[in-house]
Structure formats: C-alpha cells, structure tokens
Design a protein around this motif. Structure first.
Motif, PDB file in Angstrom:
ATOM      1  N   ARG A 112       0.838  -1.216   0.000  1.00 36.14           N
ATOM      2  CA  ARG A 112       0.000   0.000   0.000  1.00 36.14           C
ATOM      3  C   ARG A 112       0.868   1.259   0.000  1.00 36.14           C
ATOM      4  N   ASP A 113       1.898   1.280   0.867  1.00 44.16           N
ATOM      5  CA  ASP A 113       2.759   2.467   0.961  1.00 44.16           C
ATOM      6  C   ASP A 113       3.581   2.673  -0.314  1.00 44.16           C
ATOM      7  N   THR A 114       3.984   1.579  -0.937  1.00 41.53           N
ATOM      8  CA  THR A 114       4.812   1.694  -2.144  1.00 41.53           C
ATOM      9  C   THR A 114       3.951   2.131  -3.330  1.00 41.53           C
ATOM     10  N   ARG A 115       2.721   1.622  -3.377  1.00 39.04           N
ATOM     11  CA  ARG A 115       1.820   2.065  -4.458  1.00 39.04           C
ATOM     12  C   ARG A 115       1.511   3.558  -4.327  1.00 39.04           C
TER      13      ARG A 115
ATOM     14  N   TYR B 210       6.801  -5.034  -4.198  1.00 41.18           N
ATOM     15  CA  TYR B 210       5.833  -4.292  -3.382  1.00 41.18           C
ATOM     16  C   TYR B 210       4.873  -3.525  -4.298  1.00 41.18           C
ATOM     17  N   GLY B 211       4.757  -4.008  -5.540  1.00 40.23           N
ATOM     18  CA  GLY B 211       3.795  -3.428  -6.467  1.00 40.23           C
ATOM     19  C   GLY B 211       2.622  -4.394  -6.619  1.00 40.23           C
ATOM     20  N   LEU B 212       2.971  -5.637  -6.959  1.00 43.46           N
ATOM     21  CA  LEU B 212       2.010  -6.748  -7.034  1.00 43.46           C
ATOM     22  C   LEU B 212       0.809  -6.523  -7.943  1.00 43.46           C
ATOM     23  N   SER B 213       1.039  -5.816  -9.040  1.00 48.61           N
ATOM     24  CA  SER B 213       0.111  -5.815 -10.177  1.00 48.61           C
ATOM     25  C   SER B 213       1.020  -5.527 -11.366  1.00 48.61           C
ATOM     26  N   VAL B 214       0.540  -5.782 -12.564  1.00 50.24           N
ATOM     27  CA  VAL B 214       1.400  -5.558 -13.729  1.00 50.24           C
ATOM     28  C   VAL B 214       1.896  -4.110 -13.739  1.00 50.24           C
TER      29      VAL B 214
ATOM     30  N   CYS C 171      12.774  -9.203 -10.793  1.00 53.44           N
ATOM     31  CA  CYS C 171      11.308  -9.161 -10.725  1.00 53.44           C
ATOM     32  C   CYS C 171      10.812 -10.131  -9.657  1.00 53.44           C
ATOM     33  N   LEU C 172      10.218  -9.587  -8.597  1.00 57.28           N
ATOM     34  CA  LEU C 172       9.654 -10.420  -7.528  1.00 57.28           C
ATOM     35  C   LEU C 172       8.131 -10.191  -7.470  1.00 57.28           C
ATOM     36  N   ALA C 173       7.498 -10.265  -8.642  1.00 58.68           N
ATOM     37  CA  ALA C 173       6.041 -10.066  -8.686  1.00 58.68           C
ATOM     38  C   ALA C 173       5.326 -11.148  -7.878  1.00 58.68           C
ATOM     39  N   ALA C 174       5.994 -12.283  -7.637  1.00 59.59           N
ATOM     40  CA  ALA C 174       5.402 -13.361  -6.828  1.00 59.59           C
ATOM     41  C   ALA C 174       5.895 -13.277  -5.378  1.00 59.59           C
ATOM     42  N   HIS C 175       5.765 -12.091  -4.797  1.00 62.35           N
ATOM     43  CA  HIS C 175       6.215 -11.897  -3.403  1.00 62.35           C
ATOM     44  C   HIS C 175       5.141 -12.385  -2.439  1.00 62.35           C
ATOM     45  N   THR C 176       3.910 -12.020  -2.725  1.00 65.40           N
ATOM     46  CA  THR C 176       2.772 -12.580  -1.985  1.00 65.40           C
ATOM     47  C   THR C 176       1.544 -12.366  -2.865  1.00 65.40           C
ATOM     48  N   PHE C 177       0.461 -13.065  -2.566  1.00 63.22           N
ATOM     49  CA  PHE C 177      -0.738 -12.919  -3.398  1.00 63.22           C
ATOM     50  C   PHE C 177      -1.423 -11.586  -3.076  1.00 63.22           C
ATOM     51  N   PRO C 178      -1.621 -10.717  -4.082  1.00 66.76           N
ATOM     52  CA  PRO C 178      -2.247  -9.414  -3.815  1.00 66.76           C
ATOM     53  C   PRO C 178      -3.734  -9.561  -3.511  1.00 66.76           C
ATOM     54  N   LYS C 179      -4.112  -9.047  -2.346  1.00 68.87           N
ATOM     55  CA  LYS C 179      -5.501  -9.232  -1.880  1.00 68.87           C
ATOM     56  C   LYS C 179      -6.538  -8.610  -2.792  1.00 68.87           C
TER      57      LYS C 179
ATOM     58  N   ASP D  99      -8.516  -9.897  -8.556  1.00 66.34           N
ATOM     59  CA  ASP D  99      -9.794 -10.553  -8.770  1.00 66.34           C
ATOM     60  C   ASP D  99      -9.547 -11.907  -9.443  1.00 66.34           C
ATOM     61  N   GLY D 100      -9.271 -12.927  -8.623  1.00 61.72           N
ATOM     62  CA  GLY D 100      -8.984 -14.252  -9.178  1.00 61.72           C
ATOM     63  C   GLY D 100      -8.134 -15.047  -8.204  1.00 61.72           C
ATOM     64  N   SER D 101      -7.676 -16.206  -8.661  1.00 61.89           N
ATOM     65  CA  SER D 101      -6.906 -17.099  -7.793  1.00 61.89           C
ATOM     66  C   SER D 101      -5.406 -16.759  -7.885  1.00 61.89           C
ATOM     67  N   PRO D 102      -4.613 -17.288  -6.952  1.00 62.86           N
ATOM     68  CA  PRO D 102      -3.154 -17.093  -7.052  1.00 62.86           C
ATOM     69  C   PRO D 102      -2.607 -17.563  -8.389  1.00 62.86           C
ATOM     70  N   GLU D 103      -3.136 -18.690  -8.895  1.00 63.51           N
ATOM     71  CA  GLU D 103      -2.657 -19.202 -10.198  1.00 63.51           C
ATOM     72  C   GLU D 103      -2.977 -18.197 -11.310  1.00 63.51           C
ATOM     73  N   GLU D 104      -4.175 -17.599 -11.212  1.00 65.09           N
ATOM     74  CA  GLU D 104      -4.555 -16.618 -12.243  1.00 65.09           C
ATOM     75  C   GLU D 104      -3.693 -15.351 -12.152  1.00 65.09           C
ATOM     76  N   TYR D 105      -3.363 -14.973 -10.926  1.00 67.40           N
ATOM     77  CA  TYR D 105      -2.476 -13.818 -10.749  1.00 67.40           C
ATOM     78  C   TYR D 105      -1.118 -14.097 -11.415  1.00 67.40           C
ATOM     79  N   LEU D 106      -0.557 -15.276 -11.105  1.00 65.11           N
ATOM     80  CA  LEU D 106       0.756 -15.600 -11.681  1.00 65.11           C
ATOM     81  C   LEU D 106       0.683 -15.676 -13.209  1.00 65.11           C
ATOM     82  N   LYS D 107      -0.427 -16.173 -13.710  1.00 66.77           N
ATOM     83  CA  LYS D 107      -0.621 -16.268 -15.165  1.00 66.77           C
ATOM     84  C   LYS D 107      -0.605 -14.866 -15.790  1.00 66.77           C
ATOM     85  N   GLU D 108      -1.268 -13.934 -15.104  1.00 63.88           N
ATOM     86  CA  GLU D 108      -1.285 -12.561 -15.628  1.00 63.88           C
ATOM     87  C   GLU D 108       0.130 -11.969 -15.657  1.00 63.88           C
ATOM     88  N   ILE D 109       0.884 -12.246 -14.597  1.00 61.56           N
ATOM     89  CA  ILE D 109       2.278 -11.763 -14.550  1.00 61.56           C
ATOM     90  C   ILE D 109       3.077 -12.369 -15.715  1.00 61.56           C
ATOM     91  N   MET D 110       2.877 -13.689 -15.918  1.00 59.80           N
ATOM     92  CA  MET D 110       3.609 -14.371 -16.991  1.00 59.80           C
ATOM     93  C   MET D 110       3.232 -13.822 -18.367  1.00 59.80           C
TER      94      MET D 110
END
Ligand code: NIG
Ligand code: FE
Length: 412
Positions: free
Chosen positions: A118-121, A153-157, A182-190, A193-204
């Motif tokens: 939140r603070d980094t965004r 600490y961004g956790l979205s594209v 790139c540490l986009a897989a640091h934690t699942f962003p709350k 809108d979707g599952s952790p797998e879908e989040y990682l897929k979007e990053i990929m």
C-alpha cells in the motif's frame, strides 16, 4: 585510450584470487599482497602486485596515487539480495512480533508485506526512484559497489512495472551498480480478482514480455512459503521465466522447506534464506551449483535461527551473505555488521565471510566480472585505514571504509 592509475602501497591487498566458488575456506588460503598496488585503466584492473614494481614498470604512462598511512584494500562488496525499492515503515511489525505475534501471523492477518505494498503504491515512480537511490548510496558508503534490488511491493502488472522502472531510474542517480530482479510473486495481492494461479498467469502473460522488451531485468524471484506461493504454484511461472532467458532466484526455506528443492530442480542461480533447511536440503544444495544466500539481518529482525551457514559450507555448498534490506524482516541494511554477527554465531572464517560478500555474492547474481582483484575484473574496491584485514569482521562493522572505488572511479 583511458587514463591509467596506480594506487598503493597497501599494507595488505586481499585479492580473493584463486579461491573456489564452493566449500569451506581457511584464512591461510587468502592471497594477501604486502605493499601491494593496483593498476587501473578505465573501468578495469590491468595489474595487481608489488606497488614499487608497478610504479617502475608503468609510472611513465600512469598517474600514481601514493598512500602514506596503513591502508588495506579488497574487492568492492556485492549485496546480492535487497528490497530497497519500498515506501513506508513497519516498526509496528517489529513491536508486535516482540510482543508475541510472529512474521507469519502478521502476514496471515493481512498486514506485513501487504502494508508495504500500500505504501509503495502510494509513491510515484519518481519518488520511488529517489528513495531507492538514497538507500543505494547508504549501501555504497559501506563499500557495496553492486546491489541487487527486487521489485515485489507493487504486485500488479502496472505497479511492478513502476517499481522496475524506478529501479532503472535510481541506477542513474547512484554510483553503485543496481541489478534488478522481478519479484512479482512476493505474496498474493488481496485486491486481485482471481486465484493465485490466475495472478501468476497474468504476470507471466503481461509482465514478463514488457520486462524483456524494456530490458528492465534478467532475473525472476518468488517467495515460496506458506503465506505466499507454493512450489507447485510457482513452477509454471519459473519454467516460463527460464525459457524466456531469465535467471531464477528463490526465497526458499525461510520458515518451511520446499523452495530449496525447487531451486535445485530449476538450476536457479541462488536459493536465499534457508533458515529452515535441514540435512536433506543442505546436501541437495551442496550437490548443486545453486549459491546458498544467508540473510542474517532477517534472522536478527525476526528473531529466528540463522541460516546453517557452517553446515552448508562444510557440505561443500557455495555461500553468499546479503542484507535482505526490507522494511519487514530486515530493516537493518548493514552488510558487514550482519555478516560478522553470522560469523561469530556460526563460526565462519574471515575467508568465508569475505568471499560470501564479494565473488561468491557476484556468482549468485551470475556476474563473473567482479568480486576479485585480478586483471580483467572491474576496478571495484574498498579501502580501509587499518593495517590488518581481520579488523573488518573483528569490529563487526565498526570499522568504516575510508574510500570506495567503483569501475575505476573513487565514489566515496
Ligand atoms: O526476504 N520473506 C520474504 N520477503 C522479504 C520480507 C519482505 C517483507 O516482509 O516486507 C524477506 O525477508
Ligand atoms: Fe528477501
């Protein structure tokens, strides 16, 4: 042709020459040149050896910097694991842990990394670049000439891109060299809108191609842990990254094991943390070319056991030590201090500690052009005003560098 410079004489010049990348080391293996000098041309080292002989051979063609007191020099330090691109502060996490909570409990209750996200965004790309370069300058004063910096600490594209671009910007404002990851897989962003797998897929699908296109990084990391992502979830993410040419590094075995096996299977360049690694994981790492990275400042920040550094070295692994500077687990940001504490707690030789923060740390970043004072390497070195290199770890960081040189230039 660039100008040649000879600097010396150093009471002791620690070259780190010929030391192996893997396994235990004793101090009598260190190459120490008495009354030594370094000949630099442009960014590189041309020759190291006896100062008087260098002068005799080269003084017509080189500027000579003559030191008149007791100084020692060794390769510039490499901090191969940091998270210095962040906003905010988590002093309250530290207080909560010391009052009975824990790192994982805070994360599970929705705090921890997510608060820093939140603070980094909340920072613009420019502001994030600025805090990052200021922290890099702090590390440079400690003698660290190469600094790895993770996003995460961004956790979205968009926010991960902002962070990686901020790191790229920051690298222009500091004399230290920044290596981004790139540490986009640091934690699942709350808020995803979707599952952790879908989040990682979007990053990929969406982030990785832009990182390649804009040359923002050639390294991909994930936090493989209960509060973050499992080994199974990150496997396709890492496999794709590898096939795209990224180097792999993993936050592994911090609280529970599984990350280190993944690192070995994927031939990652490094597996970092390893506080929870047992005999099986240690043997596996020792049998591989994965560099084990100890992060003693995270153990001190969290109040948990240290990485089994002694056992890893005795088993034959390569060991690097890094600060892990981040606002959650490791706010200290001090490399020699934390490495010296690990040394005294885990009985590491000076040769092991100094290798772990020079060429072995460079190896963890897949960089072969630095970390030793030998011809052809980058002229990155730290100078201390002292007559004995043992004072570096003995004073546990109390002895500060007198000068720091990066790529042939005095920067501190
Ligand atoms: O290396 N363990 C995961 N990542 C960081 C901590 C990040 C945070 O708590 O903000 C680490 O310790
Ligand atoms: Fe970390």
């Amino acid at each position: 042709m660039s100008k040649k410079i000879i600097i010396g004489p150093f009471k002791q010049l620690l070259t780190m020459n010929k030391l192996p990348v893997k396994g235990a080391l004793s101090d009598d293996e260190l190459e120490i040149i008495a009354a030594g000098g370094i000949l630099i041309e442009g960014e590189k080292i041309v020759e190291v050896g006896d100062f008087s002989s260098l002068k005799e051979k080269w003084s017509d063609a080189a500027e000579v910097i003559t030191l008149t007191d007791d100084y020692i020099a060794l390769p510039g330090y490499v901090d191969c694991h940091t998270h210095i691109a962040f906003g905010g502060n988590r002093a309250n996490d530290f207080a909560m842990r010391n009052a009975g909570s824990s790192y994982l409990k805070i994360a599970e209750a929705g705090g921890g990394i997510w608060n820093t996200v939140r603070d980094t965004r909340g920072l613009s790309e420019e502001e994030l670049a600025q805090v990052t370069s200021l922290r890099a300058d702090e590390l440079l004063k400690q003698g660290i000439t190469t600094i790895e910096v993770k996003s995460g600490y961004g956790l979205s594209v968009d926010e991960e891109l902002k962070t990686l671009r901020a790191i790229q910007k920051a690298s222009k404002d500091t004399n230290a060299e920044l290596i981004s990851t790139c540490l986009a897989a640091h934690t699942f962003p709350k808020d995803f809108d979707g599952s952790p797998e879908e989040y990682l897929k979007e990053i990929m699908d969406r982030l990785f191609p832009i990182i390649k296109e804009e040359k923002l990084s050639n390294r991909v990391d994930a936090f493989v842990e209960q509060s973050a992502f499992s080994a199974e979830q990150t496997l396709p993410y890492f496999e794709l990254a590898k096939s795209m040419g990224f180097d792999i590094t993993i936050h592994a075995d911090q609280f529970s094991t599984s990350g280190s096996k993944l690192a070995v299977d994927l031939k990652a360049v490094s597996a970092d943390h390893l506080e929870a690694s047992g005999e099986k994981e240690i043997a596996m790492l020792a049998d591989s070319d994965v560099v084990a990275v100890a992060l003693p400042a995270a153990s001190l920040g969290i109040g948990c056991p240290f990485t089994p550094a002694r056992k890893l070295l005795d088993a034959g692994a390569s060991l690097a030590i890094a600060t892990d500077w981040n606002p959650g687990s490791a706010p200290m940001g001090m490399l020699v201090e934390s490495a010296s504490i690990l040394a005294t707690m885990d009985k590491l030789s000076n040769a092991e500690v100094l290798s772990a923060i020079t060429f072995r740390a460079a190896h963890a970043l897949n960089l072969k052009d630095r970390g030793r004072l030998v011809p052809g390497q980058l002229a990155d070195f730290v100078i201390y005003k002292t007559d004995n290199y043992q004072n570096i770890t003995y004073f546990q960081g109390g002895l500060k560098p007198q000068e720091v040189w990066k790529s042939g230039k005095k920067v501190v």
